[in-house]
Structure formats: C-alpha cells, structure tokens
Design a protein around this motif. Structure first.
Motif, PDB file in Angstrom:
ATOM      1  N   GLY A  51       2.214  -3.183   9.429  1.00 48.27           N
ATOM      2  CA  GLY A  51       2.600  -2.988   8.032  1.00 48.27           C
ATOM      3  C   GLY A  51       2.271  -4.201   7.183  1.00 48.27           C
ATOM      4  O   GLY A  51       1.791  -4.075   6.048  1.00 48.27           O
ATOM      5  N   ARG A  55      -0.695  -4.150   4.041  1.00 51.44           N
ATOM      6  CA  ARG A  55      -0.148  -4.034   2.681  1.00 51.44           C
ATOM      7  C   ARG A  55      -1.164  -4.414   1.612  1.00 51.44           C
ATOM      8  O   ARG A  55      -1.065  -3.958   0.473  1.00 51.44           O
ATOM      9  N   LYS A  59      -1.279   0.651   0.643  1.00 49.46           N
ATOM     10  CA  LYS A  59       0.171   0.550   0.470  1.00 49.46           C
ATOM     11  C   LYS A  59       0.905   1.614   1.270  1.00 49.46           C
ATOM     12  O   LYS A  59       1.882   1.327   1.971  1.00 49.46           O
ATOM     13  N   GLU A  60       0.462   2.884   1.162  1.00 49.38           N
ATOM     14  CA  GLU A  60       1.178   3.987   1.801  1.00 49.38           C
ATOM     15  C   GLU A  60       1.163   3.840   3.319  1.00 49.38           C
ATOM     16  O   GLU A  60       2.175   4.075   3.994  1.00 49.38           O
ATOM     17  N   LEU A  63       3.575   1.025   4.304  1.00 49.11           N
ATOM     18  CA  LEU A  63       4.973   1.483   4.238  1.00 49.11           C
ATOM     19  C   LEU A  63       5.306   2.407   5.400  1.00 49.11           C
ATOM     20  O   LEU A  63       6.430   2.385   5.920  1.00 49.11           O
ATOM     21  N   SER A  66       5.979   0.263   8.458  1.00 46.48           N
ATOM     22  CA  SER A  66       7.267  -0.417   8.306  1.00 46.48           C
ATOM     23  C   SER A  66       8.417   0.560   8.502  1.00 46.48           C
ATOM     24  O   SER A  66       9.444   0.224   9.113  1.00 46.48           O
ATOM     25  N   SER A  67       8.260   1.781   7.983  1.00 46.63           N
ATOM     26  CA  SER A  67       9.301   2.800   8.147  1.00 46.63           C
ATOM     27  C   SER A  67       9.469   3.178   9.619  1.00 46.63           C
ATOM     28  O   SER A  67      10.590   3.341  10.118  1.00 46.63           O
ATOM     29  N   MET A  89       9.324  -3.729   3.631  1.00 47.85           N
ATOM     30  CA  MET A  89       9.103  -2.659   2.643  1.00 47.85           C
ATOM     31  C   MET A  89       9.383  -3.169   1.237  1.00 47.85           C
ATOM     32  O   MET A  89       8.705  -2.793   0.279  1.00 47.85           O
ATOM     33  N   THR A  92       6.275  -5.174   0.297  1.00 53.81           N
ATOM     34  CA  THR A  92       5.112  -4.320   0.022  1.00 53.81           C
ATOM     35  C   THR A  92       5.213  -3.700  -1.369  1.00 53.81           C
ATOM     36  O   THR A  92       4.238  -3.691  -2.135  1.00 53.81           O
ATOM     37  N   HIS A  93       6.392  -3.186  -1.710  1.00 52.81           N
ATOM     38  CA  HIS A  93       6.577  -2.611  -3.048  1.00 52.81           C
ATOM     39  C   HIS A  93       6.435  -3.695  -4.118  1.00 52.81           C
ATOM     40  O   HIS A  93       5.865  -3.453  -5.187  1.00 52.81           O
ATOM     41  N   SER A 102      11.168  -2.125  -4.844  1.00 50.15           N
ATOM     42  CA  SER A 102      11.255  -3.412  -4.155  1.00 50.15           C
ATOM     43  C   SER A 102      12.690  -3.943  -4.170  1.00 50.15           C
ATOM     44  O   SER A 102      13.234  -4.349  -3.135  1.00 50.15           O
TER      45      SER A 102
END
Length: 657
Positions: A51, A55, A59-60, A63, A66-67, A89, A92-93, A102
């Motif tokens: 992740g 980044r 991005k997706e 994430l 990371s999820s 996360m 990244t946001h 974020s």
C-alpha cells in the motif's frame, strides 16, 4: 513573493517524491511475489508495504492493500497492524488531497493508539494532523497540533527527533507571515537535533531560511544560503535535489539583474531535469527562462520558452502553475502589442483563478477588448478609405449613386457585426455573473448552516461544566460533612454519570432513551446528596418511541435541578418530584412537577451570588428550537394557587428538527 514561495515548496516536495520513485517498481514486484508465500503478521506487514509503495501510482489499489492489511490484523488480533493500516490509509488520502477522508482515518487511528498507549503512532498522527490542516489553510489548528506533538515528545522524553516538528512549525509560521517565529523555530530545530547527520539538518534549515530572505527581497542573503545548500548537495551527489538548487540560485540572479548567471543556472536546472525526466522541474526551468527573456525584452525568445512551458503543463500541470504560465504569456504578448493573443491568455488566467473575477481584472479584460475593437475598426476604416479613394478615381466613369450605396451598405454591415459581437459578449458576461452569484448563494447557505451547528455545539459544550461542577459540589458537601460512605456511593454513581456525559461529548443530540437514563442517574445522585429527603418517580408514555427520537442533551436537567434545589429542599414535610415524558403529535412533552414551595411573582427574588448559568444556557437552547415550531415550547406554572403549592414545568421538544 507568494508565488515564488509556493513554487519553491511545491518543487521541493515533488522532487523528493520523484527521487524515491525510481526503485519502487522493483520493490512492488518483489513484495507481490513474497506475499504468496507468507501468512499472519508477516503478511500484514507485506500488505502494508505494498500500500505504501503504490500510493504514488494508484490510489485505489494502495487503499485496497491497506484495507486488506487492516482486516487481516483484526482477524488475527494484531492491534499494532490495525493501527498502522489506519494510519497508512490516512496518509494515502492526504497525499491525494482527499483531506476529509484523511482526517477521518487519522482520528480512528488516534483513538486506537490512545486506547493501546502507542505513543509513537500518536506522535506520527499529531504530525500528520498538522500537515493536513496546513494544506487546507487552517493554520491555527495546524499550529496547535505541531505544538501538541512537541509537548508530547518533550514531556514523555520519547526517543523521537523533534527537530522535524520545529522545521514544519517554521514553514507554517512563514506561511502565516510570522517570519521571526519561523526563524526561531528553525534555530530550535538545530538545538534539539541529536542525530548523527547534523550537516544535513543544517542544510535543510539553511534552505528554509533562504526562502524567507527571498520572499523579503533580500536576494543577496538568499543567494548566499542557497549556494551553501548547493555545496552540500554536490558533496552528497544528490542530482534530484541539485536540479531544484540550480533553479533557486538562478531565480536569485534573475531578481538581482545578473542575466548571464541567471541564464547559466536556469539552463543547468532545465538540462538536469530533462535528463532525470523531472517534469515539475522542467516546468520551473521554462518559466524562469521565459521570465528572464521577458525582463530583457527579448520577447521572441520569451514566447518560445513560455509556449514550451504551457505544452508541458497541458500534460502534468496543476491549476496554480497553469494560471501563472498563462499570466506570463499574457504579459509578453501585451508588451509585443499582440492584443488578441494577450486577451486569450488573460482569459485563460482568469479561468484558472479559484475566486470571483475581481474588479481590476475585469477592467483589464474590458480595456483590452476595447483596444482590440478599436484596432479592428481603425483597420477597417483604413481599408474603406482606400476603397473610397479608388472609387473617387473612377467616379467619372461610374455611377456616383452606386458608390455611395456601397459605402452605406459596408458601414451598415460593419455596425451590425460590431453590435452582434457586443451583444454576444454582454450575454456571456451576464451568464458568467449569474453563475458566480449562484455559487455565492450556495456558499452563503452552507456558511449559515455551519454557523447554526456551531452555535448548538457551543451551548451544548457550556452545559457540561455547569453540570459537572454541581455534582462535584455535592461530593465536596458529603466529604466535608464526614459521611464517607455516602460520599463514596455518590462518587461511584457520579463516575458513571460523568462517563456517559463524556462519551456523548461530541454529540449535540442524544437518543431519548439515553437522555432519560442519564436523568435518572442524576436524580438518584441528588436524592443521595440530600439524604433521601424527597421521593421521585419517572413516567414514560408507552407509545413514545424512546429509541427512535433524539433530543438535545441535558436540556431538561436544569429544570429538574431547579425543582429539587429551590422547590423541594426548602420545604418541610413530604416532598415529591414527578418527571413525565409523553408522546404528542409532532412533539415530545416533558413535565417536571414538584410539591415544593412554588414561587411568588409579586415578591422579588433574593439577590443571587451570580447568574444562573444552567438556566440561561438552557433558555438559549430552547430559543434555538423555536425555529422548528410555532407552539410555545416552555410553560412554567404554579399549582393549586396557595402557599407552598408546587410548580409544574412543561417543555415541548419538536420531534423533527
């Protein structure tokens, strides 16, 4: 000055990101292969690393990894992994400008870190909060988080380098135009640094001090500091950072009017950026060279660099950079008296602007348009004059009437064309103004809604201290009276009550069931405080949906307190307090009734020691509810009409707010 400040900061961040990206592809492939062979905590760490690596590319996908890391951490009970995944996360946001998301992930991460006493993550989150709030322009909040982080590191003597926080704080102060504080923060960063590479830290501070000098117009001082920074980078052979350094030095020479040196350094920056494919630095190089040529009035070369700058920006450029590039092109074309192209670039400049067109820019566009119209009209008149002269030479041979008719038709056509363009431009301007007015109206409604919500939270926040201080006074009374058992019992119940209040401290409203339970605990505490000298009961209408409706938290409590303290306690004999919640159409009816001494409207109240904070705040809160109802929301009446008659308070709370 602000343009240069932002340009230097953006270039510094972009170059550092690009410097780290060269080896990422191989790392990603290696991690994905390793992921297939591992499990449990190792798999959590690899998912997190993927992740982090992705980044900057997707991005997706970043994430998603990371999820997965967070979910796997929950399944195996790996709390540290869950905390780290939430933090990733949030980062990244934040790096992709999704600041609301974020902040949400950072808050969730902070709650979990505090719960498990993870001080290192708390430090990272506070620092990230400071960065996010700085980016969205909330400088006071950003400053508060930086200072909170420094205090956390100092007070707990954590093994963390606080110098980065002081550097971030210095950059923030510079953005806030508090340059003396910025310089103090940079000096403090060097004082607290205890790492092995002091020269690197001094070089970083030197670069930030140079930015301050540059923005203040002290180009000689800025140049000296940039050159020292440059010498360090050459020793480190950091070509990516050297590219930015060449640009900074070139801009100093540009502002000092040393054209040859400015050209040499800007060209070095551009050549190195081209070799390393540093697109942002290529943009900076073209912009600086266009500015240099413009100041030397070498307009043709300035246009060439400006055009190349715009071509690169069409691919990678951001809003601010495109606006500045079009502004530069506008100034060059205007100096060359090429008004149509100047108008085009000025319109592009205004199109990229993030606020309403100001009066000065409107006048510039109008003046340029008028000049252009006059230019076209003069040119057409000159052409018509030539035609007239030609017609005059043939007047003997041609019919004079036909000649005049041709002239009249030409003038009519010219007038029609001018009127048409004027009409079209006017409609376009009106449409633009209408759109801007609509945006302003929408923003006004949003601001009004935010103000209303903030007012509710302010009144709600003012109730908590009033409520807690009253309870603490009760505990003090029992301790002073020597009743330790009662004091301990009271303290136990108060702790439950306080916990419930604090758990709901962020909410303006509370579910009715929770509000009733809170009031029951409060009345029980008051009963214990006064040696069970009064009886009380609660009546809840069976038709009332206590789990569905929400009510303003602690709205009713001050009236219950008033009934006990001023109604029942001064009375002799049996004392009874009744609290009812009834279901009415569109309202929740709360009735507080006591058989106390009541009140006498004809007698003046005794002079109190201070204003009743609870009642005054509650009155304001009820006033805030009046906008949702035309009914009278509060009614206080005396019962039976005799002495010591008791009091009834009826409060109507609208169901739909």
């Amino acid at each position: 000055m602000k343009r240069i400040r932002l340009l230097i900061q953006v270039l510094f961040i972009s170059v550092m990101c690009l410097h780290l990206s060269f080896s990422q592809t191989q790392k990603i492939d290696s991690l994905q292969n390793l992921l297939k062979k591992t499990s449990d905590t190792t798999k959590v760490k690899i998912l997190r690393s993927l992740g982090m690596q992705l980044r900057g590319h997707d991005k997706e996908e970043a994430l998603e990894y990371s999820s997965q890391s967070m979910e796997l951490s929950k399944q195996i009970g790996f709390v540290k992994g869950e905390i780290k995944a939430l933090y990733d996360m949030g980062l990244t946001h934040g790096m992709t400008a999704s600041y609301a998301e974020s902040l949400d992930f950072f808050n969730r991460c902070l709650d979990l870190a505090i719960k498990h006493n993870d001080l290192d993550v708390m430090v990272d989150v506070y620092s990230s909060f400071g960065i996010v709030y700085k980016r969205i322009g909330d400088y006071p909040t950003s400053q508060a988080y930086y200072l909170k982080n420094i205090k956390l590191i100092d007070s707990l003597q954590l093994n963390r380098d606080a110098s980065y926080e002081y550097i971030n704080l210095g950059i923030l102060y510079d953005l806030m135009d508090q340059q003396e504080k910025a310089i103090e923060s940079y000096k403090k960063a060097l004082e607290v640094y205890t790492g092995p590479d002091l020269e690197s830290k001094e070089s970083m501070v030197m670069a930030n001090l140079a930015v301050i000098d540059f923005n203040n117009g002290n180009y000689e001082a800025a140049l000296e500091k940039f050159r020292k920074r440059h010498a360090y980078l050459e020793k480190q052979k950091d070509n990516v950072a050297l590219c930015t350094s060449y640009s900074n030095i070139g801009n100093c020479y540009l502002n000092l009017g040393q054209w040859n040196l400015a050209y040499d350094y800007l060209m070095k920056s551009l050549e190195l950026a081209d070799q390393l494919s540093l697109q942002q630095q290529i943009v900076a190089g073209y912009y600086g060279l266009a500015d240099l040529m413009f100041q030397q009035k070498r307009y043709k070369e300035a246009i060439e660099y400006s055009t190349k700058n715009l071509e690169v920006l069409d691919v990678i450029g951001g809003y601010d950079q495109k606006r500045e590039a079009h502004k530069m092109a506008y100034e060059i074309y205007e100096a060359m008296n090429q008004l149509p192209k100047a108008i085009h670039h000025l319109n592009q400049t205004m199109a990229y602007k993030d606020s309403l067109l100001n009066e000065t820019k409107i006048k510039e566009i109008q003046n340029l348009q008028i000049q252009h119209d006059v230019f076209i009209k003069d040119k057409e008149i000159e052409q018509n004059d030539l035609q007239l002269e030609l017609l005059n030479t043939r007047m003997v041979q041609n019919n004079r009437r036909l000649a005049y008719q041709a002239i009249i038709i030409a003038l009519l056509l010219l007038s029609s064309v001018l009127l048409y363009f004027r009409y079209r431009n006017k409609n376009k301007s009106n449409k633009m103004l209408s759109e801007k007015n609509e945006i302003i109206s929408q923003q006004k409604l949003s601001i009004e809604a935010m103000n209303e919500e903030l007012e509710k939270r302010m009144l709600r926040a003012q109730m908590n201290p009033h409520f807690i201080f009253n309870s603490l006074n009760s505990i003090q009374h029992l301790i002073n009276s020597g009743d330790k058992l009662a004091a301990l019992s009271y303290l136990n119940k108060f702790s439950k009550l306080l916990r419930q209040v604090l758990e709901s401290s962020m909410d303006v409203n509370l579910v009715l069931h929770e509000e009733i339970e809170l009031l029951k605990i409060y009345v029980e505490l008051e009963s214990l405080r006064f040696d069970d000298s009064f009886e009380y009961d609660f009546h809840i209408d069976k038709n009332l949906e206590v789990y569905e409706h929400e009510v303003p938290m602690l709205l009713v409590q001050p009236y219950i307190e008033n009934a006990i303290i001023h109604g029942l306690i001064p009375k002799e004999g049996p004392k009874q307090l009744s609290i009812s919640f009834n279901d009415l159409k569109g309202y929740i009816e709360c009735i507080i009734e006591d058989n106390g001494i009541g009140f006498n409207k004809e007698t003046k109240p005794k002079k109190s020691l201070g204003p009743s904070r609870g009642m005054s705040i509650t009155a304001k809160r009820i006033d805030a509810l009046k906008k949702f109802s035309k009914e009278k929301l509060l009614k206080i009446e005396q019962l039976n009409g005799g002495p010591e008659t008791g009091t009834r308070v009826v409060i109507l709370i609208p169901k739909e707010k």
